[in-house]
Design a protein around this motif. Structure first.
Motif, PDB file in Angstrom:
ATOM      1  N   MET A  56       0.825  -1.208   0.000  1.00 24.07           N
ATOM      2  CA  MET A  56       0.000   0.000   0.000  1.00 24.07           C
ATOM      3  C   MET A  56       0.858   1.257   0.000  1.00 24.07           C
ATOM      4  N   ARG A  57       1.876   1.238   0.869  1.00 23.73           N
ATOM      5  CA  ARG A  57       2.700   2.447   0.991  1.00 23.73           C
ATOM      6  C   ARG A  57       3.522   2.662  -0.271  1.00 23.73           C
ATOM      7  N   THR A  58       3.960   1.589  -0.904  1.00 19.67           N
ATOM      8  CA  THR A  58       4.701   1.756  -2.155  1.00 19.67           C
ATOM      9  C   THR A  58       3.820   2.436  -3.190  1.00 19.67           C
ATOM     10  N   HIS A  59       2.577   1.976  -3.245  1.00 18.77           N
ATOM     11  CA  HIS A  59       1.674   2.581  -4.221  1.00 18.77           C
ATOM     12  C   HIS A  59       1.377   4.042  -3.870  1.00 18.77           C
ATOM     13  N   LEU A  60       1.099   4.316  -2.587  1.00 11.81           N
ATOM     14  CA  LEU A  60       0.639   5.654  -2.223  1.00 11.81           C
ATOM     15  C   LEU A  60       1.728   6.712  -2.405  1.00 11.81           C
ATOM     16  N   ALA A  61       2.981   6.320  -2.169  1.00 10.38           N
ATOM     17  CA  ALA A  61       4.045   7.311  -2.322  1.00 10.38           C
ATOM     18  C   ALA A  61       4.359   7.555  -3.789  1.00 10.38           C
ATOM     19  N   TRP A  62       4.280   6.504  -4.596  1.00  9.64           N
ATOM     20  CA  TRP A  62       4.608   6.640  -6.020  1.00  9.64           C
ATOM     21  C   TRP A  62       3.435   6.092  -6.830  1.00  9.64           C
ATOM     22  N   PRO A  63       2.327   6.843  -6.861  1.00 12.98           N
ATOM     23  CA  PRO A  63       1.080   6.302  -7.427  1.00 12.98           C
ATOM     24  C   PRO A  63       1.195   5.960  -8.907  1.00 12.98           C
ATOM     25  N   ASP A  64       2.207   6.502  -9.575  1.00 14.29           N
ATOM     26  CA  ASP A  64       2.262   6.282 -11.019  1.00 14.29           C
ATOM     27  C   ASP A  64       3.038   5.031 -11.408  1.00 14.29           C
ATOM     28  N   ASN A  65       3.617   4.336 -10.430  1.00 16.46           N
ATOM     29  CA  ASN A  65       4.489   3.229 -10.818  1.00 16.46           C
ATOM     30  C   ASN A  65       3.742   1.935 -11.095  1.00 16.46           C
ATOM     31  N   GLY A  66       2.417   1.964 -10.900  1.00 19.29           N
ATOM     32  CA  GLY A  66       1.618   0.821 -11.317  1.00 19.29           C
ATOM     33  C   GLY A  66       1.822  -0.447 -10.519  1.00 19.29           C
ATOM     34  N   VAL A  67       2.221  -0.325  -9.255  1.00 28.38           N
ATOM     35  CA  VAL A  67       2.381  -1.520  -8.427  1.00 28.38           C
ATOM     36  C   VAL A  67       1.038  -2.197  -8.210  1.00 28.38           C
ATOM     37  N   LEU A  68       0.025  -1.383  -7.961  1.00 32.14           N
ATOM     38  CA  LEU A  68      -1.303  -1.923  -7.679  1.00 32.14           C
ATOM     39  C   LEU A  68      -2.326  -1.219  -8.553  1.00 32.14           C
ATOM     40  N   ASN A  69      -3.310  -1.971  -9.053  1.00 35.25           N
ATOM     41  CA  ASN A  69      -4.438  -1.302  -9.692  1.00 35.25           C
ATOM     42  C   ASN A  69      -5.481  -1.014  -8.608  1.00 35.25           C
ATOM     43  N   PRO A  70      -6.520  -0.241  -8.927  1.00 33.19           N
ATOM     44  CA  PRO A  70      -7.458   0.171  -7.872  1.00 33.19           C
ATOM     45  C   PRO A  70      -8.018  -1.009  -7.080  1.00 33.19           C
ATOM     46  N   GLU A  71      -8.344  -2.082  -7.785  1.00 34.95           N
ATOM     47  CA  GLU A  71      -8.930  -3.223  -7.094  1.00 34.95           C
ATOM     48  C   GLU A  71      -7.912  -3.867  -6.154  1.00 34.95           C
ATOM     49  N   GLN A  72      -6.683  -4.033  -6.661  1.00 37.38           N
ATOM     50  CA  GLN A  72      -5.646  -4.645  -5.814  1.00 37.38           C
ATOM     51  C   GLN A  72      -5.327  -3.761  -4.618  1.00 37.38           C
ATOM     52  N   TYR A  73      -5.393  -2.441  -4.822  1.00 41.00           N
ATOM     53  CA  TYR A  73      -5.126  -1.544  -3.705  1.00 41.00           C
ATOM     54  C   TYR A  73      -6.145  -1.753  -2.591  1.00 41.00           C
ATOM     55  N   LEU A  74      -7.431  -1.804  -2.970  1.00 41.00           N
ATOM     56  CA  LEU A  74      -8.462  -1.999  -1.949  1.00 41.00           C
ATOM     57  C   LEU A  74      -8.327  -3.372  -1.293  1.00 41.00           C
ATOM     58  N   GLN A  75      -7.894  -4.346  -2.070  1.00 37.79           N
ATOM     59  CA  GLN A  75      -7.689  -5.675  -1.474  1.00 37.79           C
ATOM     60  C   GLN A  75      -6.549  -5.646  -0.473  1.00 37.79           C
ATOM     61  N   ALA A  76      -5.492  -4.897  -0.816  1.00 42.59           N
ATOM     62  CA  ALA A  76      -4.371  -4.791   0.128  1.00 42.59           C
ATOM     63  C   ALA A  76      -4.812  -4.088   1.402  1.00 42.59           C
ATOM     64  N   VAL A  77      -5.600  -3.010   1.253  1.00 44.46           N
ATOM     65  CA  VAL A  77      -6.114  -2.286   2.430  1.00 44.46           C
ATOM     66  C   VAL A  77      -6.933  -3.228   3.305  1.00 44.46           C
ATOM     67  N   THR A  78      -7.855  -3.946   2.650  1.00 47.45           N
ATOM     68  CA  THR A  78      -8.761  -4.825   3.387  1.00 47.45           C
ATOM     69  C   THR A  78      -8.004  -5.940   4.099  1.00 47.45           C
ATOM     70  N   MET A  79      -7.100  -6.579   3.363  1.00 44.67           N
ATOM     71  CA  MET A  79      -6.405  -7.713   3.956  1.00 44.67           C
ATOM     72  C   MET A  79      -5.432  -7.254   5.037  1.00 44.67           C
ATOM     73  N   HIS A  80      -4.831  -6.074   4.856  1.00 44.55           N
ATOM     74  CA  HIS A  80      -3.967  -5.551   5.917  1.00 44.55           C
ATOM     75  C   HIS A  80      -4.758  -5.407   7.215  1.00 44.55           C
ATOM     76  N   GLY A  81      -5.916  -4.744   7.134  1.00 41.21           N
ATOM     77  CA  GLY A  81      -6.726  -4.536   8.338  1.00 41.21           C
ATOM     78  C   GLY A  81      -7.222  -5.852   8.914  1.00 41.21           C
ATOM     79  N   THR A  82      -7.764  -6.695   8.044  1.00 44.75           N
ATOM     80  CA  THR A  82      -8.331  -7.958   8.510  1.00 44.75           C
ATOM     81  C   THR A  82      -7.277  -8.821   9.197  1.00 44.75           C
TER      82      THR A  82
END
Lengths: 587, 213, 274
Positions: A56-82
């Motif tokens: 998540m942090r890799t994506h948020l700091a460098w949003p243009d590098n394409g590490v995560l697409n929107p769906e994968q980002y939300l999945q990372a957020v969800t799974m991190h919390g869960t």
């Protein structure tokens, strides 16, 4: 039923002959082995959850590098919390620390129901497998947040992906819920009924008080989550309409649901969810109290107030769930009432903080790694607690709700504080369970980097939160007022990487010390607790021969006139220092 | 060597938080006795039932909240539920009879009572299935309307718990055959009975809640 | 129990720990001062928001004092009380006066804050003025739709049965009044100094209408309509954010607000009627 209950006096260690590998390491009924199983499993899950955070942090700091697409980002957020909440903190504190410590600290041979204890662990494992499996199903894991608000989580057509991930998420959490229920039932009974002679409730170490109140909270709040999850599962799979209103248009098509209530999920979830955050903090509070007292060589200040405030927090936690729902559309009068009950919690929390601070004063502090993490706990708990006041005052919450301010708040008060106590407890009790002491130099590096990493990661989130940067946004570039938030995000991400990197010191230290750490005696810290009176590591049955008798509380440090600066709970008459024979009367 | 006995809790300073101990030895439990007057097994059952209560309270609040909303259609209870209720009430009676048999040391009587209770319990579960069939015949399925959704969910969850009670009865039966119970030692029977009676009361509560509130 | 070398180590460790805590204290305060210049509450644009900002500032001062006090206390304690050869810690562990003090003082502070909070809360959720401009709001994946009454100030009939993907408000097509109603997407126009009453709902999942400049936020919940009102008092262009995770496109769900004079608003509304 009574067959599994341990009758303490009958159960002497020699009744347990050498066991096969499977009985000893896999399907063990020894609370210490089960505790270690929980400890290692949850530590592994913490690594998975941490990896999600790094993504998540890799994506948020460098949003243009394409590490995560929107769906994968939300999945990372969800799974991190869960994973962090359900599969790491909750289970680490109850299944891990609770299992390891409760019988040893109250003078019991084992849990009240050792077999149930084993079942509890083996109910947790399928949950772990299910949640990990959800990464590999079509569409990927759940991506609707750890709170899984219905109807988003109830209508597969509303989500991205195939939706199987969300279904598996529900099933995995159900496993954790059942496992935790078995565990808390066991802990509650054990603390009430298996205390050794002389160990009155008023002499319990605060760690045990924390675990005890936690068990009560878990026992009464997890069933509510279970009900909610069951209904959600039916909504997804059987087409019932508990959480979906009528006449919904999802994905361009009319949904067949008949009319349920979307807020019902939130009420049920947060009725569980708020006690849950105290499940994550009460045991840590107790652990930190014990460690601060031990290494200040000074009795904990205000024991009675500590116990009462623990219990008060536990009780109040059932009355405040609505403060998560100030903007949900709940009636404003309810919001006003929940604001009132919520701010009251600040009082017992303040009492505890001041008591920890006062315990340090005029102590003789030994700066072990465990102590440093305990002090760090107080710092992050205070920082997170204070930001909570903003959020408790409902009109201010109108502005700050669902921004990074709340992310900062709960990561300090709940996540970091809980993590610090777990690490403190690990450094503190590691010698008892593994027979060796962890390396102090590596430990201190670990502490310093973790402390700086935590503040560097979460403190700046207050600022972008105050600047109305909402949480769970894949990208903020579309919002003109957030166009200059980039540097903060980069700083936060770099700090998060430092935080992640710092944990390598812990892992290396842990593994290295298992084999090569200096051999610890029975009581390396000169502590008073009952767990230090048995051999290291304790045998199956915990004490060779008879169970110890307790004569005092666990906080008799630096008793004036005494020979040593600690008096274990099992000592009836304190040996006096030769020169100070005049003080007190001998018997 | 000179020693010092410290009175840790002067003037009852900790009585408020449950200190049961008195005097410098602080012993609040004689060897072999449990620190609370309730047996460990019964305490475990009570804790479990507290959790069950919370589970059904959660369902109840969801149910009552839903009733207030638009689109609520109530249906009348399937007639077989009356028979089921009677069966379950009788089963509580037979189990209590069994418990009183073992109190006078009659293990064979205990087994008869427990077998009868388990049979009645299974009969009740069968009756619940019949009730589901009756509803289905009226066109009322799980997803038909909110009332039927709650009916199926609540009866299913209660039935699952009662099935657990039948398993517990089977264990009691097994232990009785192994000769584990005596007039003075039958905590397992008492604990199982507590659970069973609770499930009985829970059903009465659900019956009233679903159709007469 | 310990030798001199150990004592020296403890003192050094105590100093380092104290420095770390003090650094946290200084950095924590200074970074807030820096942030107040760069990242702070968005420019205020509503009358109600002023009292919310006031509350925010009061809490900020109180919590800053507590933050500084606790960290200062810990920092000093770590510096002053490392383990030393041949001396013992103090043994006191109860003090009714002290404990009552730190029960009562925070309690009083928190009660005052609570009362202030309740007062502002009651004001925000008071009954809307009769002259308020009314707007229907619907959230859907992933846009906001707004519906204005025509120049005569009347909404046409609407009912759930008419709700379709193309008609999220469920406007009755047979009602001529609806021809005069204006529906916009992601574009909210408000009149400066005129209260606005928003009727907020959603047709798929929960969204949240976040209006940070106006200090308002309200979840849009499918199946229920929730009203909020406020009075914008500064003309200009502002942003709408969706504050509740509503699906994969959540981050794209935003809108614009234009606060303008009544004359400009009327002109705009007229231009929108087909």
């Amino acid at each position: 039923m009574d067959a599994v209950a341990v009758r303490q006096p009958e159960m002497a260690p020699e009744l347990h002959p050498r066991e096969s590998f499977i009985r000893h390491y896999i399907f063990s009924i020894d609370h210490k082995m089960i505790g270690k199983q929980y400890f290692l499993t949850t530590m592994f899950m913490a690594l998975v959850g941490g990896a999600m955070a790094m993504l998540m942090r890799t994506h948020l700091a460098w949003p243009d590098n394409g590490v995560l697409n929107p769906e994968q980002y939300l999945q990372a957020v969800t799974m991190h919390g869960t994973i962090m909440i359900f599969f790491f903190l909750t289970v680490m504190l109850t299944g891990g620390l609770g299992n390891l410590l409760i019988p040893l600290m109250i003078g019991a041979r084992d849990m009240a129901f050792p077999f149930l204890n084993m079942i509890s662990y083996w109910t947790f494992v399928p949950g772990v497998i299910t949640i990990l499996l959800s990464y590999f199903v079509p569409g990927g894991p759940a991506g609707n947040g750890w709170t899984a608000y219905a109807p988003l989580s109830a209508i597969p057509a509303a989500e991205g992906g195939a939706g199987l991930g969300q279904t598996l998420w529900i099933i995995a959490i159900l496993f954790v819920v059942i496992s935790s229920l078995f565990g808390s039932l066991n802990f509650l009974t054990t603390v009430l009924n298996l205390r050794t002679q002389g160990m009155s409730m008023g002499r319990l170490p605060l760690t045990i008080w924390g675990a005890f109140v936690t068990a009560v909270l878990a026992l009464l709040s997890f069933p509510v989550l279970m009900a909610a999850l069951g209904l959600l599962l039916l909504d997804r799979l059987a087409g019932t309409s508990f959480f979906e209103a009528a006449n919904l248009i999802v994905g361009g098509a009319a949904s067949p649901h008949q009319g349920g209530d979307a807020l019902l999920w939130q009420h049920l979830f947060w009725f569980f969810g708020h006690p849950e955050v105290y499940i994550l903090i009460l045991t840590p509070m107790g652990v930190v109290s014990d460690i601060i007292s031990t290494f200040s060589r000074k009795p904990i200040f205000g024991y009675k107030a500590m116990v009462l405030s623990l219990s008060a927090i536990g009780f109040l936690s059932f009355l405040v769930w609505g403060h998560h729902m100030f903007v949900s559309g709940m009636h404003p009068l309810l919001g006003a009432a929940f604001m009132g009950s919520t701010i009251i919690i600040a009082v017992p929390s303040a009492i505890k903080t001041f008591n920890w601070c006062t315990t340090l004063w005029h102590g003789r502090i030994h700066f072990t790694t465990a102590m440093l993490f305990a002090i760090g706990f107080v710092s992050v708990f205070v920082t997170g607690g204070l930001s909570g006041i903003f959020l408790a005052i409902a009109p201010v919450d109108l502005y700050l709700h669902d921004t990074y301010f709340i992310v900062a708040h709960f990561h300090f008060v709940m996540a970091s504080a809980s993590l610090f106590a777990i690490l403190a407890g690990t450094y503190y009790w590691f010698p008892k369970f593994f027979g060796r002491t962890m390396n102090e130099t590596l430990g201190k590096i670990h502490f310093a980097l973790t402390f700086l990493g935590i503040y560097g990661t979460f403190y700046p989130m207050h600022f972008i939160g105050i600047h109305s940067n909402d949480r769970r946004l894949y990208q903020t570039t579309a919002y003109p007022f957030l166009s200059h938030a980039g540097p903060v995000d980069v700083f936060v991400s770099l700090s998060a990487f430092l935080l992640g990197f710092a944990q390598l010191f812990f892992i290396v230290n842990f593994l290295w010390s298992l084999k090569y750490g200096p051999v610890a005696g029975d009581n390396p810290w000169h502590a008073n607790g009952l767990e230090w009176t048995t051999t290291t590591p304790p045998p199956h049955g915990n004490w060779e021969g008879a169970l110890p008798t307790v004569y005092r509380w666990p906080y008799d440090y630096s008793v004036p006139g005494a020979q040593n600066d600690y008096v274990p709970q099992t000592v009836q008459a304190i040996p006096l220092a030769a020169a100070a024979g005049a003080a007190g009367g001998g018997t | 060597m000179p020693t010092l006995v410290l009175e840790r809790h002067r003037g009852g300073s900790l009585r408020g938080v449950g200190g049961r101990g008195r005097g410098p030895s602080g012993g609040d439990a004689a060897p072999g006795r449990e620190p609370t007057p309730v047996g460990t097994g019964l305490l475990g059952v009570a804790a479990f039932l507290a959790a069950v209560t919370m589970l059904f309270l959660a369902f109840t609040s969801a149910y009552l909240a839903r009733r207030q909303e638009a689109g609520w259609f109530a249906f009348t209870p399937p007639s077989v539920l009356w028979i089921n209720t009677a069966v379950l009430l009788v089963s509580s009676g037979t189990l209590d009879w069994a418990r009183r048999r073992i109190r006078v040391g009659d293990a064979a009587g205990l087994r008869q009572g427990v077998e009868l209770t388990a049979a009645l319990g299974l009969l009740f579960l069968l009756g619940q299935l019949v009730a589901w069939r009756q509803l289905a015949a009226r066109g009322l399925f799980l997803r038909t309307n909110p009332h039927s959704s709650f009916f199926y969910v609540l009866t299913a969850v209660h039935g699952a718990h009662l099935l657990g009670g039948v398993v517990a009865l089977a264990i009691v039966l097994l232990h009785s055959w192994q000769g584990r119970y005596a007039a003075q030692a039958h905590a397992g029977v008492t604990n199982c009975a507590a659970y069973w009676h609770f499930m009985d009361l829970l059903w009465l509560y659900l019956f009233v809640l679903l159709f007469w509130v | 129990m310990e030798e001199t070398g150990r004592t020296k180590d403890e003192r050094r460790a105590g100093r380092w720990a104290s420095v770390l805590i003090m650094f946290t204290l200084v950095a924590g305060v200074l970074s807030f001062v820096w942030s107040a210049k760069s990242y702070w509450l968005l420019p205020l644009a509503s009358i109600q928001g002023a009292s919310i900002d006031e509350l925010f500032n009061i809490i900020l001062v109180l919590t800053a004092i507590a933050f500084v006090a606790v960290h200062l206390f810990i920092g000093i304690a770590l510096w002053r009380f490392p383990a030393r050869q041949g001396t013992k810690a103090a043994h006191w562990h109860e003090h009714l006066g002290a404990e009552l003090t730190w029960t009562v003082v925070p309690a009083i502070g928190i009660i005052i804050l609570g009362i202030a909070g309740e007062v502002v809360w009651a004001k925000v959720y008071s009954a809307p003025p009769a002259n308020a401009q009314q707007v229907d709001v619907v959230g859907r994946q992933f846009e906001w739709q707004f519906r204005y009454p025509g120049p005569d100030g009347k909404f046409g009939r609407s009912a759930p049965k008419f709700v379709t993907s193309g008609n999220p408000f469920g406007m009755d097509p047979s009602d001529p009044e609806n021809k005069q109603n204006v529906v916009t997407i992601n574009d909210l126009h408000l009149v400066v100094n005129r209260p606005v009453l928003l009727h907020i709902t959603a047709i798929d999942v929960i969204h949240s209408l976040s209006l940070p400049n106006f200090r308002m936020k309200q979840d849009a919940v499918p199946g229920r309509v929730v009203d909020i009102w406020f009075t914008p008092d500064k003309p200009g262009a502002y942003q709408i954010v969706c504050a509740q995770l509503c699906g994969v496109g959540h981050y794209t769900m935003r809108g614009n607000i234009t606060v303008q004079s009544q004359g400009a608003f009327d002109q705009w509304l007229q231009s929108q009627i087909k």
